[in-house]
Structure formats: C-alpha cells, structure tokens
Scaffold this motif. Structure first.
Motif, short mmCIF file in Angstrom:
data_model
loop_
_atom_site.label_atom_id
_atom_site.label_comp_id
_atom_site.label_asym_id
_atom_site.label_seq_id
_atom_site.Cartn_x
_atom_site.Cartn_y
_atom_site.Cartn_z
N ARG A 137 0.83 -1.21 0.00
CA ARG A 137 0.00 0.00 0.00
C ARG A 137 0.86 1.26 0.00
O ARG A 137 0.52 2.25 -0.65
CB ARG A 137 -0.94 -0.01 1.20
N LEU A 138 1.95 1.24 0.75
CA LEU A 138 2.83 2.40 0.83
C LEU A 138 3.76 2.51 -0.37
O LEU A 138 4.32 3.58 -0.62
CB LEU A 138 3.67 2.34 2.11
N GLY A 139 3.95 1.42 -1.08
CA GLY A 139 4.85 1.43 -2.23
C GLY A 139 6.31 1.50 -1.84
O GLY A 139 7.10 2.19 -2.50
N VAL A 140 6.69 0.78 -0.78
CA VAL A 140 8.07 0.79 -0.31
C VAL A 140 8.61 -0.64 -0.23
O VAL A 140 7.86 -1.60 -0.07
CB VAL A 140 8.19 1.46 1.08
N GLU A 141 9.93 -0.75 -0.35
CA GLU A 141 10.56 -2.07 -0.20
C GLU A 141 10.82 -2.38 1.26
O GLU A 141 10.87 -3.55 1.65
CB GLU A 141 11.87 -2.11 -0.99
N ARG A 142 11.00 -1.33 2.09
CA ARG A 142 11.27 -1.53 3.50
C ARG A 142 10.44 -0.56 4.32
O ARG A 142 10.35 0.62 4.00
CB ARG A 142 12.75 -1.33 3.82
N LEU A 143 9.82 -1.08 5.38
CA LEU A 143 9.11 -0.23 6.33
C LEU A 143 10.14 0.35 7.29
O LEU A 143 10.85 -0.38 7.97
CB LEU A 143 8.07 -1.05 7.10
N ASP A 144 10.22 1.68 7.34
CA ASP A 144 11.25 2.33 8.16
C ASP A 144 11.08 2.02 9.64
O ASP A 144 12.06 1.81 10.35
CB ASP A 144 11.19 3.85 7.96
N LEU A 145 9.84 2.02 10.11
CA LEU A 145 9.53 1.78 11.52
C LEU A 145 8.20 1.07 11.58
O LEU A 145 7.19 1.56 11.06
CB LEU A 145 9.46 3.11 12.29
N LEU A 146 8.19 -0.10 12.20
CA LEU A 146 6.97 -0.91 12.30
C LEU A 146 6.65 -1.16 13.77
O LEU A 146 7.49 -1.66 14.52
CB LEU A 146 7.16 -2.24 11.57
N TYR A 147 5.42 -0.81 14.16
CA TYR A 147 4.98 -0.96 15.54
C TYR A 147 4.07 -2.17 15.71
O TYR A 147 3.26 -2.48 14.82
CB TYR A 147 4.15 0.24 15.99
N ALA A 148 4.15 -2.78 16.89
CA ALA A 148 3.08 -3.65 17.38
C ALA A 148 2.04 -2.71 17.97
O ALA A 148 2.27 -2.09 19.00
CB ALA A 148 3.62 -4.61 18.44
N HIS A 149 0.90 -2.60 17.31
CA HIS A 149 -0.07 -1.54 17.61
C HIS A 149 -0.75 -1.73 18.96
O HIS A 149 -0.98 -0.77 19.69
CB HIS A 149 -1.10 -1.49 16.48
N ILE A 150 -1.15 -2.94 19.25
CA ILE A 150 -1.75 -3.30 20.52
C ILE A 150 -1.15 -4.61 20.97
O ILE A 150 -0.36 -5.22 20.25
CB ILE A 150 -3.29 -3.42 20.43
N ASP A 151 -1.51 -5.09 22.15
CA ASP A 151 -0.98 -6.36 22.65
C ASP A 151 -1.84 -7.52 22.17
O ASP A 151 -2.99 -7.33 21.74
CB ASP A 151 -0.94 -6.34 24.18
N ASP A 152 -1.27 -8.70 22.23
CA ASP A 152 -1.99 -9.92 21.86
C ASP A 152 -1.61 -11.01 22.85
O ASP A 152 -0.55 -11.61 22.75
CB ASP A 152 -1.64 -10.33 20.43
N HIS A 153 -2.48 -11.24 23.83
CA HIS A 153 -2.19 -12.22 24.86
C HIS A 153 -2.48 -13.64 24.42
O HIS A 153 -2.25 -14.59 25.18
CB HIS A 153 -2.98 -11.88 26.12
N THR A 154 -2.98 -13.82 23.20
CA THR A 154 -3.28 -15.17 22.72
C THR A 154 -2.08 -15.81 22.04
O THR A 154 -2.11 -17.00 21.71
CB THR A 154 -4.45 -15.15 21.72
N VAL A 155 -1.02 -15.04 21.82
CA VAL A 155 0.18 -15.52 21.13
C VAL A 155 1.37 -15.43 22.08
O VAL A 155 1.53 -14.41 22.76
CB VAL A 155 0.45 -14.69 19.86
N PRO A 156 2.22 -16.45 22.16
CA PRO A 156 3.42 -16.34 23.00
C PRO A 156 4.27 -15.15 22.58
O PRO A 156 4.47 -14.92 21.38
CB PRO A 156 4.16 -17.67 22.75
N GLN A 157 4.77 -14.40 23.55
CA GLN A 157 5.57 -13.23 23.20
C GLN A 157 6.80 -13.59 22.38
O GLN A 157 7.23 -12.81 21.53
CB GLN A 157 5.97 -12.47 24.46
N ARG A 158 7.36 -14.74 22.64
CA ARG A 158 8.53 -15.14 21.86
C ARG A 158 8.21 -15.22 20.38
O ARG A 158 9.02 -14.83 19.53
CB ARG A 158 9.06 -16.49 22.36
N GLU A 159 7.03 -15.71 20.04
CA GLU A 159 6.63 -15.80 18.64
C GLU A 159 6.53 -14.40 18.02
O GLU A 159 6.98 -14.18 16.88
CB GLU A 159 5.29 -16.51 18.51
#
Length: 328
Positions: A124-146
């Motif tokens: 959508r952004l038309g870029v090869e690399r995302l300069d900065l990518l955030y985890a927007h909210i938490d997800d307690h259903t997935v192990p943090q290591r994953e």
C-alpha cells in the motif's frame, strides 16, 4: 526544523524531524487534495517523519482500514518521494472483518500476521522496506517469543528497519525486549503512547481503551523511558484532538479530575507570556523536556500544520518549564 535520531544500530537507525505528522485520517475524513497539501507543506518545512497504521481509518466507513497507507503511497509516487521521508506504520489492530474492531476482532500479533500484514503495508505504501513498524496493541493469545521472533525475522530480511510498540503494559514491553536481547534479536526501540500536558486518571477507562488506560504514557512508562535512554517516546494525541482550545471538543472523561484546572491555567499563562497558542506551548513543553519525546500531531488543514510547526522553535524559559511541570 530540528532533528533527532531513533534507534542505536547504525544499520537501522534513522534521523527524523522532532515533530511527527499523523496521517490517521488522510484518505478518509481528510480528502486527498487537502492531505497532499499538508504533506507537501510538512516536507517543505523540513518534516521527515510521518505516522500511519494498517487499520486507519476502519471506523470511518465500517471497513478494515488501509486508506491512510494507500493515500501515502499515492503521494509518494506522485511526488517522487524516496527514503528521505521516514514513514512509520503499525499492525496488530486491523479488524479481521468489516463492521468489527480492534477490541473484539483484531488481526493480532502471530508470526503469520506480522509477515502478511507487513507485506500488505509495504504494497500500500509502495516501499521495499518499512522504516519503523509498531506492534499496535498487545496480543495475549500468542506467546511473546513468537511475536518477538516474527518482527525480528523481517528486520533480518531487510523489509523492516526499526521496531516499535504501542499501547501495551510496561511489563509486557520489558519482557518482549528482554526476550529479544537474550536471543540476540532486535527489539522495540520506539514507544508510541498517548501523552500530553494534562494528566489523565488511570483508575477509569479511557475513551480509546475502554478496558483500561494502557494507551496513556503514565508515570511508570515515563520512568521506564528515563531508565532506558536508548528508547524514544512518540507521543500521540498531544493536543487532545483540539480539546485545549475548542469549546466544541470537550476533554475526555479520564481528564475530569481536580488537577486539570491548574494545569490548564498555567498553560494559558505561559501562552500569554510567549505570545504563542496553548497548543504550541503543549508541543514546545514536550519538545524541550529531558525525556526524548517526539510529538505526533495530526492536522486537517495546512493552517493547523503551520501552528504546529511554529512550536518547534518556541523556546520556553526554565521558569516557565518549571511551572508547567509542577502544576497539579
């Protein structure tokens, strides 16, 4: 414009403008012509840091979002914008189906989602690399290591630069960073939370997070920031969506407490002394403090953007800053 550096690794760190432009409503409530004009003026003024998300603005049309990223992609192509502009985006809170939301049906933070959502954001952004990518909210259903390993894999492949986290409990952020450090993997370096001069209550739900005020940068998170100087706080909604200055924009319910009038009063005093607006004083207070804070302010017109830009060069005196800090 003034600038600061995000990140410690020479391979991924980026110099960005000290003021970030929020593009949340670009392509939805803010039409394309106006959005392009705001972006053009921001870049002309030396701005290099633009913020969006894969779920913006799903609530406007009852969809899944993506309008902001798509508009930024069109703007980049039409203006010949390259990697001189840092565009940050987020994943994890995109609704899985139209008519749902991030509280009841989010995409989450599994390794599969991280990879697939990041790829769609790049398209959508038309870029090869995302300069900065955030985890927007938490997800307690997935192990943090994953989750940690999922983000790190994209950095290793070169499709993501810096990693960030938003709207998570401080202990969860620290645990994720500790897991990454123990495994020799890149971890979160940028924290994005709501932060302004007014202080919210933390014993009542916030407007954005009815299940708890995890979106606010409270004393614990600010203390964490002081203890970890390599981290940077990107402060969203610093102007509280116009509530400082617009009678038609009441303060959110979590700011309804006895400490608010005193902090509003000192803001107005300093604005009178400097000849600046209250909004500019709020931004200058964040920009000139000891903590590494990048205000993230949206704008729905070029005039609003001009007001925000002027705050970059507003110098508060030590006395004014002390009064702003101590009001309660």
């Amino acid at each position: 414009m003034k600038y600061r550096t995000l990140g410690a690794d020479p391979a991924t760190r980026r110099e960005v403008s000290v003021l970030a432009l929020g593009a949340m409503l670009f392509g939805s409530l803010t039409d394309e012509k106006t959005s392009f004009a705001i972006l053009d003026r921001f870049v002309e003024a030396g701005g290099t840091f633009v913020d969006t998300s894969d779920n913006y603005a799903f609530w406007v049309d009852g969809g899944q979002g993506g309008q902001s990223e798509e508009l930024l992609g069109r703007w980049r192509r039409s203006r010949g914008i390259g990697d001189e502009i840092v565009i940050a985006t987020k994943l994890g809170a995109r609704p899985l189906a139209p008519g749902t939301g991030y509280t009841d049906n989010p995409e989450g933070l599994s390794a599969k989602v991280i990879r697939e959502s990041a790829e769609r954001s790049r398209e959508r952004l038309g870029v090869e690399r995302l300069d900065l990518l955030y985890a927007h909210i938490d997800d307690h259903t997935v192990p943090q290591r994953e989750t940690v390993e999922g983000f790190a894999a994209l950095v290793a492949e070169g499709t993501v630069g810096l990693l960030g986290v938003s709207n998570q409990a401080v202990w969860r952020v620290e645990r994720a960073r500790a897991l990454a450090a123990a495994a020799g993997l890149p971890g979160y370096e940028v924290l994005q939370y709501q932060h302004s001069h007014l202080r919210p209550r933390f014993d009542v739900p916030s407007d954005l997070f009815p299940d708890g005020s995890l979106g606010h940068a409270g004393p614990e998170l600010l203390g964490y920031l002081r203890a970890e100087p390599a981290l940077t706080l990107v402060a969203y909604s610093p102007l509280l969506a116009g509530a400082y200055v617009r009678p038609d924009k009441p303060l959110p319910a979590d700011y309804d407490h006895p400490g608010t009038p005193a902090r509003l009063a000192v803001l107005r005093e300093v604005a009178g002394e400097t000849g600046a607006t209250v909004n500019q004083v709020v931004l200058a207070w964040q920009l000139g403090g000891e903590a590494p804070i990048v205000p993230l302010a949206g704008a729905s017109s070029v005039a609003q953007l001009e007001e925000n830009l002027a705050a970059v060069h507003l110098e508060l005196t030590a006395d004014q800053r002390a009064r702003l800090d101590s009001a309660h």
